[in-house]
Design a protein around this motif. Structure first.
Motif, PDB file in Angstrom:
ATOM      1  N   GLN A 139       0.759  -1.192   0.021  1.00 50.32           N
ATOM      2  CA  GLN A 139       0.098  -0.072  -0.008  1.00 50.32           C
ATOM      3  C   GLN A 139       0.875   1.168  -0.014  1.00 50.32           C
ATOM      4  O   GLN A 139       0.213   2.158  -0.210  1.00 50.32           O
ATOM      5  CB  GLN A 139      -0.892   0.004   1.138  1.00 50.32           C
ATOM      6  CG  GLN A 139      -1.656  -1.267   1.502  1.00 50.32           C
ATOM      7  CD  GLN A 139      -3.234  -1.040   1.132  1.00 50.32           C
ATOM      8  OE1 GLN A 139      -3.761  -0.210   1.233  1.00 50.32           O
ATOM      9  NE2 GLN A 139      -3.678  -2.436   0.904  1.00 50.32           N
ATOM     10  N   ALA A 140       2.269   1.182   0.129  1.00 52.21           N
ATOM     11  CA  ALA A 140       2.957   2.309   0.291  1.00 52.21           C
ATOM     12  C   ALA A 140       3.182   2.986  -0.865  1.00 52.21           C
ATOM     13  O   ALA A 140       3.333   2.322  -2.108  1.00 52.21           O
ATOM     14  CB  ALA A 140       4.377   1.998   0.679  1.00 52.21           C
ATOM     15  N   ALA A 141       3.275   4.335  -1.092  1.00 52.71           N
ATOM     16  CA  ALA A 141       3.269   5.249  -2.157  1.00 52.71           C
ATOM     17  C   ALA A 141       4.668   5.253  -2.584  1.00 52.71           C
ATOM     18  O   ALA A 141       4.898   5.255  -3.803  1.00 52.71           O
ATOM     19  CB  ALA A 141       2.722   6.529  -2.035  1.00 52.71           C
ATOM     20  N   SER A 142       5.591   4.952  -1.757  1.00 49.01           N
ATOM     21  CA  SER A 142       7.203   4.895  -2.080  1.00 49.01           C
ATOM     22  C   SER A 142       7.807   3.794  -1.315  1.00 49.01           C
ATOM     23  O   SER A 142       7.193   3.735  -0.248  1.00 49.01           O
ATOM     24  CB  SER A 142       7.680   6.321  -2.201  1.00 49.01           C
ATOM     25  OG  SER A 142       7.655   6.541  -0.781  1.00 49.01           O
ATOM     26  N   VAL A 143       8.689   3.174  -1.874  1.00 51.62           N
ATOM     27  CA  VAL A 143       9.471   2.251  -1.135  1.00 51.62           C
ATOM     28  C   VAL A 143      10.914   2.609  -1.040  1.00 51.62           C
ATOM     29  O   VAL A 143      11.447   3.243  -2.116  1.00 51.62           O
ATOM     30  CB  VAL A 143       9.494   0.932  -1.946  1.00 51.62           C
ATOM     31  CG1 VAL A 143      10.367  -0.121  -1.433  1.00 51.62           C
ATOM     32  CG2 VAL A 143       8.027   0.512  -1.776  1.00 51.62           C
TER      33      VAL A 143
END
Length: 78
Positions: free
Chosen positions: A45-49
């Motif tokens: 679900q993270a917008a960035s990693v």
């Protein structure tokens, strides 16, 4: 080490390999098992990693990321 935070709680894992897919835009590839505790909510679900490139001096961090069933950020929150 791969980290991400989708707002619930941060997740981290140790990836055994990361590959470059593209220079422009900068894209990297890594794979994890869907059984991994990091694969659920936080990472998906993270917008960035964030990919952290570690060396031999960071062995404790890599062990932490590779350990299953623990809160990898417990010490950071104290």
């Amino acid at each position: 080490m791969i980290t991400a935070d989708a707002g619930q709680s941060p997740v981290a894992l140790t990836a055994s390999s990361v590959a470059s897919v593209s220079g422009q835009p900068q894209l990297l590839l890594f794979s994890i098992s869907e059984l991994s505790s990091a694969a659920g909510g936080g990472l998906a679900q993270a917008a960035s990693v964030v990919v952290h490139f570690l060396d031999a001096q960071d062995i404790e961090g890599t062990k932490l990321g590779a350990t299953s069933g623990i809160d990898r950020f417990a010490q950071a929150q104290t």
